[in-house]
Design an enzyme around this catalytic site. Structure first.
Site, PDB file in Angstrom:
ATOM      1  N   GLU A 198      43.483  34.418  66.748  1.00  0.00           N
ATOM      2  CA  GLU A 198      42.358  35.106  66.109  1.00  0.00           C
ATOM      3  C   GLU A 198      41.915  36.350  66.865  1.00  0.00           C
ATOM      4  OE1 GLU A 198      41.337  34.790  63.210  1.00  0.00           O
ATOM      5  OE2 GLU A 198      42.358  32.923  62.690  1.00  0.00           O
ATOM      6  N   TYR A 221      32.868  36.182  62.921  1.00  0.00           N
ATOM      7  CA  TYR A 221      34.131  35.905  62.237  1.00  0.00           C
ATOM      8  C   TYR A 221      34.987  34.904  63.013  1.00  0.00           C
ATOM      9  CZ  TYR A 221      38.925  35.868  61.148  1.00  0.00           C
ATOM     10  OH  TYR A 221      40.166  35.385  60.883  1.00  0.00           O
ATOM     11  N   ASP A 279      36.053  38.433  56.947  1.00  0.00           N
ATOM     12  CA  ASP A 279      36.760  39.528  57.609  1.00  0.00           C
ATOM     13  C   ASP A 279      36.959  40.656  56.591  1.00  0.00           C
ATOM     14  OD1 ASP A 279      38.658  38.484  55.911  1.00  0.00           O
ATOM     15  OD2 ASP A 279      40.309  38.867  57.281  1.00  0.00           O
TER      16      ASP A 279
END
Length: 353
Positions: free
Chosen positions: A33, A116, A134
DNA sequence: AAGCCGGGGCG
DNA sequence: CGCCCAGGCTT
């Protein structure tokens, strides 16, 4: 069929096979991520594999030097991500017994993890019901529901997060989060999405109202600043003089060369410039231009010139960030891309051929 | 709220 | 050339 079910069905048929989708390990998902922040999957994928190979566990990550982390990060950009990951890895080892958190409220406290990323890791790792928002999700929701609130405004962020959490498929948050992001990346693309084959086209506001090309709305435009950085390549036998970049500017903790920055474009025949060079490197210095390069960043257009120096003198004691490095160790240092490219061509040309 | 932080890909 | 990318931090 519902919006959520359409997305999930589309996803199950069209999804890419990506390595981080085969695990629910919070550490591994964290790696993916952060690497993928502001980064395309194709660009981040080799870095994900490299990091997992070098640092199989968060303890391995924590035990590495920052230079090693930045070297692995070299070329990916936004280097604060790498430095923040290093700090977070050490934090997890020291304060979480080396067990990477998998709940939103713990994750959000960690350096480099924002709304996020906390939602992504928690939903993928523990199944917590947190909607990811996102760039893909902003685009899909904005088009499908016809929301023209600027996505980069606080009001927009609030509105889209509220809607996203309302829409979240609570029977399987992880699956739904993956689905809507993949749908945004592959089908509801920024440029020229193929709406004729979209399963949601009949109920899409943007398609109905011919607004696919204006949604989502983003305010402001980035002002780019021109900079002129003149690098001096000093060599002594097999040694070269490098400089570690400090806080308060781009490429923090990466290595380049001693330099002079000027307000505008100059050449070595510019009297004022030569004056400055002599002030630093002595009256006898001989300067020759090696190469020129224009390097583009998000906020800056950097005009780079590389000069070779001969017959220079230098007061090293005033410059603690300066160090002589032998050529066979030079490539171990993390370097900005424009510097790395120069070094490859200038010092290692023979090995490339 | 706005500015800053990389590098690459695509129309 | 302009826009965007599985954003976050600082001011």
């Amino acid at each position: 069929m519902t919006f959520q079910n359409e997305l999930i069905n589309w996803y199950l048929v069209n999804k890419r096979d990506l390595p981080w989708r085969h695990t629910n390990d919070a550490y591994t998902i964290w790696l993916s991520e952060v690497i993928l922040q502001q980064t395309r999957v194709e660009q981040g994928l080799p870095y994900f594999n490299k990091f997992l190979e070098n640092f199989p566990t968060v303890t391995d990550f924590a035990n590495a030097t920052e230079a090693k982390v930045l070297k692995l990060w070299q070329g990916l950009g936004y280097y604060s991500r790498g430095r923040n990951m290093h700090a977070t890895a050490q934090n997890v080892v020291n304060n979480y017994r080396g067990i990477f958190p998998n709940l939103h409220d713990e994750l959000i406290k960690l350096k480099g993890i924002g709304e996020y990323t906390a939602a992504a890791i928690s939903s993928f790792s523990s199944g917590e019901a947190r909607a990811v928002v996102d760039g893909n999700v902003f685009r899909v929701l904005s088009r499908y529901y016809g929301i023209d609130t600027p996505i980069n405004s606080p009001a927009g962020k609030k509105e889209f997060y509220a809607l996203a959490n309302e829409l979240l498929y609570r029977a399987d948050p992880a699956l739904y989060n993956q689905a809507i992001m993949e749908f945004g990346a592959m089908q509801c693309k920024p440029k020229s999405p193929n709406c004729t084959i979209c399963p949601l086209v009949q109920s899409c506001y943007a398609f109905k109202n011919d607004k696919v090309n204006v949604l989502p709305v983003k305010t402001g435009k980035i002002k780019q600043k021109h900079r002129y950085i003149n690098y001096f390549v000093c060599t002594e036998n097999d040694q070269v003089l490098v400089k570690e970049r400090q806080a308060g500017d781009i490429w923090q903790h990466l290595y380049d060369f001693p330099s002079l920055e000027t307000k505008e474009s100059i050449g070595i025949n510019n009297a004022g410039f030569l004056e400055q060079v002599k002030a630093v490197f002595g009256e006898e210095v001989e300067v020759t231009l090696i190469s020129t390069k224009k390097h583009l960043l998000t906020h800056q257009i950097i005009h780079v010139q590389f000069f070779a120096l001969k017959n220079y003198i230098f007061n090293f004691k005033k410059q603690k960030e300066l160090n002589w490095v032998s050529l066979n160790k030079l490539d171990e240092l993390p370097q900005p891309k424009v510097i790395h490219d120069f070094i490859q061509g200038y010092f290692y040309k023979n090995e490339m051929e």
